[in-house]
Design a protein around this motif. Structure first.
Motif, short mmCIF file in Angstrom:
data_model
loop_
_atom_site.label_atom_id
_atom_site.label_comp_id
_atom_site.label_asym_id
_atom_site.label_seq_id
_atom_site.Cartn_x
_atom_site.Cartn_y
_atom_site.Cartn_z
N THR A 14 0.83 -1.20 0.00
CA THR A 14 0.00 0.00 0.00
C THR A 14 0.86 1.25 0.00
N LEU A 15 1.90 1.26 0.82
CA LEU A 15 2.81 2.41 0.88
C LEU A 15 3.49 2.63 -0.47
N LEU A 16 3.96 1.55 -1.08
CA LEU A 16 4.61 1.67 -2.39
C LEU A 16 3.63 2.17 -3.45
N ALA A 17 2.41 1.66 -3.42
CA ALA A 17 1.39 2.09 -4.39
C ALA A 17 1.07 3.57 -4.22
N ASN A 18 0.93 4.02 -2.97
CA ASN A 18 0.64 5.44 -2.73
C ASN A 18 1.79 6.32 -3.18
N THR A 19 3.02 5.88 -2.95
CA THR A 19 4.19 6.65 -3.37
C THR A 19 4.26 6.73 -4.88
N ALA A 20 4.04 5.61 -5.55
CA ALA A 20 4.06 5.59 -7.01
C ALA A 20 2.96 6.47 -7.57
N TYR A 21 1.79 6.43 -6.97
CA TYR A 21 0.67 7.25 -7.42
C TYR A 21 1.02 8.73 -7.31
N ALA A 22 1.59 9.13 -6.16
CA ALA A 22 1.92 10.54 -5.95
C ALA A 22 2.96 11.02 -6.97
N GLN A 23 3.90 10.17 -7.33
CA GLN A 23 4.92 10.55 -8.29
C GLN A 23 4.37 10.58 -9.71
N GLN A 24 3.45 9.70 -10.02
CA GLN A 24 2.94 9.60 -11.38
C GLN A 24 1.88 10.67 -11.69
N TYR A 25 1.06 11.01 -10.72
CA TYR A 25 -0.03 11.96 -10.94
C TYR A 25 -0.03 13.04 -9.84
N PRO A 26 0.96 13.93 -9.83
CA PRO A 26 1.05 14.90 -8.73
C PRO A 26 -0.15 15.83 -8.63
N MET A 27 -0.73 16.24 -9.77
CA MET A 27 -1.87 17.15 -9.72
C MET A 27 -3.09 16.46 -9.13
N LEU A 28 -3.37 15.23 -9.58
CA LEU A 28 -4.51 14.52 -9.03
C LEU A 28 -4.28 14.11 -7.59
N ASP A 29 -3.02 13.90 -7.21
CA ASP A 29 -2.73 13.59 -5.81
C ASP A 29 -3.10 14.78 -4.94
N ALA A 30 -2.80 15.99 -5.39
CA ALA A 30 -3.15 17.19 -4.63
C ALA A 30 -4.67 17.32 -4.51
N VAL A 31 -5.37 17.06 -5.61
CA VAL A 31 -6.84 17.12 -5.59
C VAL A 31 -7.39 16.05 -4.65
N ALA A 32 -6.86 14.84 -4.74
CA ALA A 32 -7.32 13.75 -3.88
C ALA A 32 -7.08 14.09 -2.41
N ASN A 33 -5.92 14.64 -2.10
CA ASN A 33 -5.62 15.01 -0.72
C ASN A 33 -6.61 16.05 -0.20
N ARG A 34 -6.91 17.07 -1.03
CA ARG A 34 -7.87 18.09 -0.61
C ARG A 34 -9.25 17.49 -0.38
N LEU A 35 -9.66 16.59 -1.26
CA LEU A 35 -10.97 15.97 -1.15
C LEU A 35 -11.07 15.10 0.11
N VAL A 36 -10.05 14.31 0.35
CA VAL A 36 -10.03 13.46 1.55
C VAL A 36 -10.03 14.34 2.80
N GLN A 37 -9.21 15.40 2.82
CA GLN A 37 -9.17 16.31 3.97
C GLN A 37 -10.54 16.95 4.21
N LYS A 38 -11.21 17.34 3.12
CA LYS A 38 -12.53 17.95 3.25
C LYS A 38 -13.49 17.01 3.96
N TYR A 39 -13.52 15.77 3.53
CA TYR A 39 -14.43 14.81 4.15
C TYR A 39 -14.03 14.49 5.58
N GLN A 40 -12.74 14.38 5.85
CA GLN A 40 -12.30 14.05 7.21
C GLN A 40 -12.51 15.20 8.18
N ASN A 41 -12.43 16.44 7.69
CA ASN A 41 -12.55 17.60 8.56
C ASN A 41 -13.95 18.20 8.63
#
Length: 99
Positions: A14-41
């Motif tokens: 899981t850690l490797l997959a998340n790291t690879a994802y962040a490196q491959q799609y940095p823009m969508l990773d930022a969007v995903a992080n904001r979306l997850v933060q929105k729901y969690q907060n």
């Protein structure tokens, strides 16, 4: 196989997959992080209110562009969904938004 070993392998994958994802799609990773933060907060009440307000409204252009990219590239779509699905589904379940 020992359950601890299996758990360690799963966590590592899981850690490797998340790291690879962040490196491959940095823009969508930022969007995903904001979306997850929105729901969690957000409180359940805030999520329900936002859901009611958004019905019938057009999406912002940046959101439309991101959706178009995901429609056109199944790998991007899969990576994005893999990143956001569990945290969002858990929060929606807690809030009674899904059964």
């Amino acid at each position: 196989m020992n359950s601890r070993v299996l758990w360690a392998l799963t966590a590592s994958a899981t850690l490797l997959a998340n790291t690879a994802y962040a490196q491959q799609y940095p823009m969508l990773d930022a969007v995903a992080n904001r979306l997850v933060q929105k729901y969690q907060n957000s409180s359940c009440e805030q999520l329900w209110q936002e859901r009611a307000q958004k019905q019938g409204r057009p999406r912002p252009q940046a959101e439309e562009n991101a959706i178009q990219v995901m429609h056109n590239d199944p790998q991007v779509r899969a990576a994005f969904i893999d990143r956001v699905a569990a945290p969002i589904a858990n929060k929606m379940f807690e809030c009674g938004m899904i059964p």
